[in-house]
Enzyme design. Structure first.
Site, PDB file in Angstrom:
ATOM      1  N   ASP A   1      -7.940  -5.312  -0.709  1.00 20.92           N
ATOM      2  CA  ASP A   1      -8.370  -6.173  -1.819  1.00 20.92           C
ATOM      3  C   ASP A   1      -8.028  -7.641  -1.607  1.00 20.92           C
ATOM      4  OD1 ASP A   1      -9.400  -4.107  -3.536  1.00 20.92           O
ATOM      5  OD2 ASP A   1      -7.337  -3.422  -3.665  1.00 20.92           O
TER       6      ASP A   1
ATOM      7  N   HIS B   1       0.839  -1.193   0.000  1.00 23.96           N
ATOM      8  CA  HIS B   1       0.000   0.000   0.000  1.00 23.96           C
ATOM      9  C   HIS B   1       0.872   1.241   0.000  1.00 23.96           C
ATOM     10  CE1 HIS B   1      -3.199   2.805   1.070  1.00 23.96           C
ATOM     11  NE2 HIS B   1      -3.994   1.893   0.559  1.00 23.96           N
TER      12      HIS B   1
HETATM   13  C1  LIG Z   1      -0.428  -0.524  -3.917  1.00 21.95           C
HETATM   14  C2  LIG Z   1       0.829  -0.247  -4.684  1.00 21.95           C
HETATM   15  C3  LIG Z   1       0.445   0.248  -6.095  1.00 21.95           C
HETATM   16  C4  LIG Z   1       1.630   0.838  -3.982  1.00 21.95           C
HETATM   17  O1  LIG Z   1       2.687   1.113  -4.795  1.00 21.95           O
HETATM   18  P1  LIG Z   1       3.872   2.138  -4.469  1.00 21.95           P
HETATM   19  O2  LIG Z   1       3.617   2.899  -3.236  1.00 21.95           O
HETATM   20  O3  LIG Z   1       4.080   2.900  -5.710  1.00 21.95           O
HETATM   21  O4  LIG Z   1       5.055   1.160  -4.152  1.00 21.95           O
HETATM   22  P2  LIG Z   1       6.114   0.666  -5.206  1.00 21.95           P
HETATM   23  O5  LIG Z   1       5.437   0.057  -6.380  1.00 21.95           O
HETATM   24  O6  LIG Z   1       7.059   1.785  -5.434  1.00 21.95           O
HETATM   25  O7  LIG Z   1       6.809  -0.489  -4.372  1.00 21.95           O
HETATM   26  C5  LIG Z   1       7.828  -0.299  -3.391  1.00 21.95           C
HETATM   27  C6  LIG Z   1       8.612  -1.594  -3.276  1.00 21.95           C
HETATM   28  O8  LIG Z   1       7.770  -2.634  -2.800  1.00 21.95           O
HETATM   29  C7  LIG Z   1       7.603  -3.641  -3.793  1.00 21.95           C
HETATM   30  N1  LIG Z   1       6.201  -3.987  -3.870  1.00 21.95           N
HETATM   31  C8  LIG Z   1       5.150  -3.183  -3.590  1.00 21.95           C
HETATM   32  N2  LIG Z   1       4.001  -3.843  -3.751  1.00 21.95           N
HETATM   33  C9  LIG Z   1       4.345  -5.089  -4.120  1.00 21.95           C
HETATM   34  C10 LIG Z   1       3.598  -6.225  -4.435  1.00 21.95           C
HETATM   35  N3  LIG Z   1       2.273  -6.204  -4.383  1.00 21.95           N
HETATM   36  N4  LIG Z   1       4.250  -7.340  -4.798  1.00 21.95           N
HETATM   37  C11 LIG Z   1       5.599  -7.371  -4.848  1.00 21.95           C
HETATM   38  N5  LIG Z   1       6.363  -6.316  -4.557  1.00 21.95           N
HETATM   39  C12 LIG Z   1       5.747  -5.190  -4.208  1.00 21.95           C
HETATM   40  C13 LIG Z   1       8.066  -3.009  -5.105  1.00 21.95           C
HETATM   41  O9  LIG Z   1       8.489  -3.956  -6.024  1.00 21.95           O
HETATM   42  C14 LIG Z   1       9.149  -2.117  -4.597  1.00 21.95           C
HETATM   43  O10 LIG Z   1      10.258  -2.918  -4.308  1.00 21.95           O
HETATM   44  P3  LIG Z   1      11.747  -2.418  -4.597  1.00 21.95           P
HETATM   45  O11 LIG Z   1      11.902  -1.173  -3.763  1.00 21.95           O
HETATM   46  O12 LIG Z   1      12.577  -3.560  -4.193  1.00 21.95           O
HETATM   47  O13 LIG Z   1      11.781  -2.112  -6.078  1.00 21.95           O
HETATM   48  C15 LIG Z   1       1.693  -1.520  -4.795  1.00 21.95           C
HETATM   49  O14 LIG Z   1       1.972  -2.014  -3.499  1.00 21.95           O
HETATM   50  C16 LIG Z   1       1.062  -2.577  -5.653  1.00 21.95           C
HETATM   51  O15 LIG Z   1       1.201  -2.544  -6.871  1.00 21.95           O
HETATM   52  N6  LIG Z   1       0.330  -3.552  -5.033  1.00 21.95           N
HETATM   53  C17 LIG Z   1      -0.370  -4.562  -5.795  1.00 21.95           C
HETATM   54  C18 LIG Z   1      -1.672  -4.015  -6.341  1.00 21.95           C
HETATM   55  C19 LIG Z   1      -2.683  -3.799  -5.243  1.00 21.95           C
HETATM   56  O16 LIG Z   1      -2.926  -4.657  -4.403  1.00 21.95           O
HETATM   57  N7  LIG Z   1      -3.330  -2.624  -5.295  1.00 21.95           N
HETATM   58  C20 LIG Z   1      -4.402  -2.290  -4.372  1.00 21.95           C
HETATM   59  C21 LIG Z   1      -3.969  -1.246  -3.426  1.00 21.95           C
HETATM   60  S1  LIG Z   1      -5.192  -0.963  -2.168  1.00 21.95           S
END
Ligand SMILES: CC(C)(COP(=O)(O)OP(=O)(O)OC[C@H]1O[C@@H](n2cnc3c(N)ncnc32)[C@H](O)[C@@H]1OP(=O)(O)O)[C@@H](O)C(=O)NCCC(=O)NCCS
Length: 378
Positions: free
Chosen positions: A315, A264
């Site tokens: 989710d 998140h």
């Molecule tokens: C929610 C979300 C978009 C937040 O993204 P964000 O704040 O931009 O975080 P980032 O994508 O920059 O991720 C930060 C780090 O955690 C990792 N990470 C974050 N969510 C992850 C996931 N669901 N699975 C695997 N790795 C994940 C990233 O790969 C990154 O790792 P790194 O620093 O080694 O490259 C992201 O966690 C995600 O894509 N989750 C899956 C989709 C989801 O469940 N969305 C609903 C949200 S309520």
């Protein structure tokens, strides 16, 4: 927004405060969610979705008379204009439900005589109309794509019960209604999430309520936001068994693939909505005699916490709840949209009450000083 010309270090407006709101607080470091002063744990299971709609729209929980009035207004708004029904029935049955809903909401605006009336009275009516009608257009699209007739709503049923009754063609059990109602409560609002932000950006130009909600629906659809709940079940189906979980997750992590329902932007500890949903998912999968999905989910959540320090989000377990209730997978995100319409519309009203155009800057990183050669020389 924060002033100046700096960008947030990792992009994505991380850490940027885009508005002041009285509606909800997402406390990322302690894992708390507050709606208008009430911790979500205080509301979940104690108040209905309609009471939360009133809370978000009026900043206080309703008394019985106010709740009765709200329910009767919502029931009164459930009828869908013939033109919108014709449109829904004319969509290809392969249309993604979120696209169908976005299209139907746009059309609802065309049939609302108040669509361009910007008085606060009209804005409030439009907000309630959308809360009442989005579930109906969702259910009608689902029925229409199967070639089924579109029955009228039951005025004696609340929002969650009426939706379940429409999609299944029979009255839902009391337990199902209680579960869905609590899911609606848990999804009703969530600070400056991406779809709420887009609704506020749209209305801040003094566009209209329907356009703002169309923006929000389009934004919610993506798998990084509301679309993740569908992704969770598809992932569980792909994994197939508890034995295959470890290998699947290891492969995803090695390939830097995201695990749906995990992580998140704001919560750095457990999403406070997740334990409520997990309890429901556990109960339902045990009752169904199909504990496999919840066991797989727990294993995935455990690995992700250990390996990446990431927690399950809203989710992750809502997907198992909806799946256990027999809801088609591609209606999971629409259900999120139905519930979140309470929050979106409340944010639109709040934005309008003290509006200023939302217009951030970008930092130009492109080339400069180029000369436009005649086309034959390029
Ligand atoms: C929610 C979300 C978009 C937040 O993204 P964000 O704040 O931009 O975080 P980032 O994508 O920059 O991720 C930060 C780090 O955690 C990792 N990470 C974050 N969510 C992850 C996931 N669901 N699975 C695997 N790795 C994940 C990233 O790969 C990154 O790792 P790194 O620093 O080694 O490259 C992201 O966690 C995600 O894509 N989750 C899956 C989709 C989801 O469940 N969305 C609903 C949200 S309520």
């Amino acid at each position: 927004m924060t002033k100046g010309t700096e960008t947030s270090s990792k992009g994505g407006l991380e850490g940027v405060v885009a508005a002041k709101t009285r509606l909800s607080a997402v406390k990322g470091s302690v894992g708390e969610l507050v709606y208008c002063g009430y911790n979500i744990d205080e509301l979940a299971g104690k108040v209905s979705y309609e009471e939360v709609v009133h809370l978000l729209h009026h900043d206080h929980l309703p008394n019985q008379a106010q709740l009765d009035e709200l329910r009767s207004v919502l029931v009164g708004f459930r009828e869908i204009p013939r033109g919108v029904i014709d449109l829904i029935q004319s969509l290809p049955n392969t249309t993604a439900p979120m696209n169908a809903i976005r299209t139907a909401v746009s059309a609802l605006g065309c049939f609302d005589a108040m669509a361009e009336d910007d008085s606060m009275y009209a804005q409030r009516r439009k907000a309630l109309r959308l809360i009442a009608q989005i579930p109906i257009v969702t259910a009608y699209f689902h029925l229409a794509r199967q070639g089924k007739p579109l029955p009228p709503s039951d005025p004696n049923l609340g929002e969650a019960a009426n939706f379940m009754s429409l999609i299944n063609g029979e009255q839902p059990s009391e337990e199902t209604v209680k579960t869905m109602d609590m899911c609606y409560v848990l999804h009703a609002d969530h600070g400056m999430n991406a779809s709420t932000f887009s609704s506020r950006v749209t209305i801040a130009t003094l566009s209209d309520m329907y356009s703002a909600i169309c923006s929000a629906i389009g934004t919610l659809k993506g798998p990084l936001h509301g679309g993740a709940n569908e992704g969770v079940i598809r992932m569980l189906q792909e994994i197939g068994s508890i034995e295959a979980v470890d290998g699947f997750i290891a492969d995803c992590l090695a390939q830097k693939k995201k695990i749906m329902g995990i992580g998140h932007r704001v919560y750095k500890v457990l999403d406070p909505r997740a334990p409520h949903l997990k309890r429901m998912a556990q109960k339902l999968s045990t009752e169904l005699g199909e504990p496999k999905w919840i066991k797989m989910s727990d294993r995935i959540a455990g690995i992700m916490l250990k390996e990446k320090g990431l927690h399950a989000n809203v989710d992750f377990y809502s997907a198992t709840v909806y799946y256990s209730l027999g809801i088609p997978i591609d209606l999971f995100t629409p259900i999120f949209a139905i519930a979140r319409t309470a929050g979106w519309t409340a944010h639109v009203l709040e934005q309008l009450s003290d509006n200023r155009l939302i217009r951030p800057q970008s930092e130009y990183v492109g080339a400069s000083g180029l000369q436009a050669k005649p086309i034959e020389e390029r």
